[in-house]
Design an enzyme around this catalytic site. Structure first.
Site, PDB file in Angstrom:
ATOM      1  N   HIS A  25      -8.896   0.859  -3.715  1.00  0.00           N
ATOM      2  CA  HIS A  25      -9.131   0.775  -2.403  1.00  0.00           C
ATOM      3  C   HIS A  25      -9.759   1.689  -1.832  1.00  0.00           C
ATOM      4  CE1 HIS A  25      -9.183  -0.489   1.964  1.00  0.00           C
ATOM      5  NE2 HIS A  25     -10.767  -0.672   1.922  1.00  0.00           N
TER       6      HIS A  25
ATOM      7  N   MET B 124     -12.171   4.238  -0.309  1.00  0.00           N
ATOM      8  CA  MET B 124     -12.833   4.567   1.406  1.00  0.00           C
ATOM      9  C   MET B 124     -13.453   6.003   1.025  1.00  0.00           C
ATOM     10  SD  MET B 124      -9.366   3.261   3.339  1.00  0.00           S
ATOM     11  CE  MET B 124      -8.467   3.022   1.737  1.00  0.00           C
TER      12      MET B 124
ATOM     13  N   MET C  51     -11.542  -6.247   5.602  1.00  0.00           N
ATOM     14  CA  MET C  51     -10.616  -5.504   6.562  1.00  0.00           C
ATOM     15  C   MET C  51     -10.456  -5.954   7.857  1.00  0.00           C
ATOM     16  SD  MET C  51      -9.918  -2.687   4.962  1.00  0.00           S
ATOM     17  CE  MET C  51      -9.187  -1.643   5.757  1.00  0.00           C
TER      18      MET C  51
ATOM     19  N   MET D  50      -8.923   8.166   0.527  1.00  0.00           N
ATOM     20  CA  MET D  50      -9.892   8.387   1.477  1.00  0.00           C
ATOM     21  C   MET D  50     -10.314  10.006   1.748  1.00  0.00           C
ATOM     22  SD  MET D  50      -7.770   6.626   4.243  1.00  0.00           S
ATOM     23  CE  MET D  50      -6.699   5.354   4.359  1.00  0.00           C
TER      24      MET D  50
ATOM     25  N   HIS E 225      -1.463  -1.186  -4.000  1.00  0.00           N
ATOM     26  CA  HIS E 225      -2.690  -0.878  -3.717  1.00  0.00           C
ATOM     27  C   HIS E 225      -3.026   0.269  -3.228  1.00  0.00           C
ATOM     28  CE1 HIS E 225      -6.198  -1.833  -1.096  1.00  0.00           C
ATOM     29  NE2 HIS E 225      -5.162  -1.397   0.011  1.00  0.00           N
TER      30      HIS E 225
ATOM     31  N   ASP F 139      -6.751  -6.997   4.546  1.00  0.00           N
ATOM     32  CA  ASP F 139      -5.661  -5.321   4.586  1.00  0.00           C
ATOM     33  C   ASP F 139      -5.790  -4.737   6.159  1.00  0.00           C
ATOM     34  OD1 ASP F 139      -5.277  -2.610   4.102  1.00  0.00           O
ATOM     35  OD2 ASP F 139      -6.906  -2.313   2.779  1.00  0.00           O
TER      36      ASP F 139
ATOM     37  N   ASP G 295      -4.832   3.449  -1.792  1.00  0.00           N
ATOM     38  CA  ASP G 295      -5.441   4.434  -0.842  1.00  0.00           C
ATOM     39  C   ASP G 295      -6.712   5.506  -0.434  1.00  0.00           C
ATOM     40  OD1 ASP G 295      -6.057   1.485   1.278  1.00  0.00           O
ATOM     41  OD2 ASP G 295      -4.168   1.794   1.773  1.00  0.00           O
TER      42      ASP G 295
ATOM     43  N   SER H 255       1.193  -0.728  -0.104  1.00  0.00           N
ATOM     44  CA  SER H 255      -0.096  -0.688  -0.353  1.00  0.00           C
ATOM     45  C   SER H 255       1.042   1.284  -0.096  1.00  0.00           C
ATOM     46  CB  SER H 255      -0.835  -0.418   1.357  1.00  0.00           C
ATOM     47  OG  SER H 255      -1.239   0.557   1.409  1.00  0.00           O
TER      48      SER H 255
END
Ligand code: DX5
Ligand code: ZN
Length: 261
Positions: free
Chosen positions: A80, A82, A153, A51, A47, A192, A49, A22
């Site tokens: 991913h 979020m 998760m 957010m 990966h 994850d 992330d 990540s």
């Protein structure tokens, strides 16, 4: 069945673990160097992330970074999301060069779950659904038959460097059972949060195929060595599970899902 048959069957069905570092834990001032490090180390995926400061308290990166990453590496981007309302922003991500697009089950209501999967598939990306630690696996039921991946998760989403939630491996085993029950034998299960040499064996034995590693990779003195160690320990646990040493709740081996690329 003889020991030799069990052993041979395990070898035949065996697929190595995929490691997805990540970049949340990367050095953003030297991101290109860190991507090159991931490539040299044998990462299967990058990966990413995303957010939004609403679905999770943290605020990270978005579409411009994904576009730059797409130009910088041939590794597939495992994105991913979020974010609170993925349907509103999904098209931006689908056009940015993602390979796998993961949305959170908690952000989609009723028919929205099917809509999100449809739009990801129509755009030529691979659909994945993520579950927070307290979200039950039953929410996967309407779409698990056509998902590429489920992301379990093993920490509350929001930050890297947290401690693995004990028992997450039971959820992995439950997802593997659900996938088998609907005949989705190619479904990948990604885990994850808090994954490193000490925890990879638990989730690999339970049926996980893809490991996200943030701090375990980027904070290691030798990230390539750390990645190899995670993969070796995970592969050993998968092989043991395949050869009949059962994992959590009667799990008897990974599903042997196809690699992402
Ligand atoms: C947390 C993120 C993770 C995080 C993992 O919400 O989804 O991908 O970067 O970091 P580690 O591996 O350090 O727990
Ligand atoms: Zn993540």
């Amino acid at each position: 069945m003889s020991f030799l048959t069990v052993f041979q069957r395990g070898i035949a069905m065996f697929k190595p673990l995929q490691i997805a570092p990540s970049i949340l834990s990367a050095d953003f001032m030297h991101l290109a160097d860190d991507i090159a490090l991931m490539e040299r180390a044998g990462a299967a995926l990058v990966h990413v992330d995303v957010m939004d400061g609403h679905f999770v308290p943290n605020l990270t990166m978005g579409v411009p970074i994904i576009r730059q990453l797409r130009k910088a590496t041939d590794l597939p981007l495992d994105v991913h999301l979020m974010i609170e309302n993925p349907l509103r922003q999904l098209d931006w991500f689908l056009q940015a060069g993602c390979h796998v697009v993961t949305v959170h089950a908690e952000t989609l209501y009723g028919a929205e779950l099917d809509q999100a999967v449809d739009r990801i598939v129509e755009a030529g990306c691979l659909p994945a659904l993520a579950l927070r630690p307290r979200t039950p696996v039953e929410v996967l039921a309407p779409v698990i038959g056509r998902l590429h991946m489920v992301l379990v998760m093993s920490v509350e989403p929001g930050f890297s460097g947290q401690r693995y939630h004990e028992g997450s491996e039971l959820k992995v085993a439950a997802v593997a059972r659900m996938a088998r029950a609907v005949g989705n034998h190619d479904l990948l299960i990604e885990v994850d949060g808090g994954i490193g040499p000490a925890t990879v064996g638990l989730v690999a034995a339970a049926g996980a195929d893809v490991m996200v590693c943030g701090s375990a990779f980027f904070d290691a003195a030798d990230p390539a060595r750390a990645l190899a160690e995670v993969r070796e320990r995970g592969d050993a646990a998968r092989l043991a599970a395949l050869q009949g040493q059962e994992g959590p709740q009667g799990f008897s081996g990974p599903k042997g899902g196809a690699a992402c690329r």
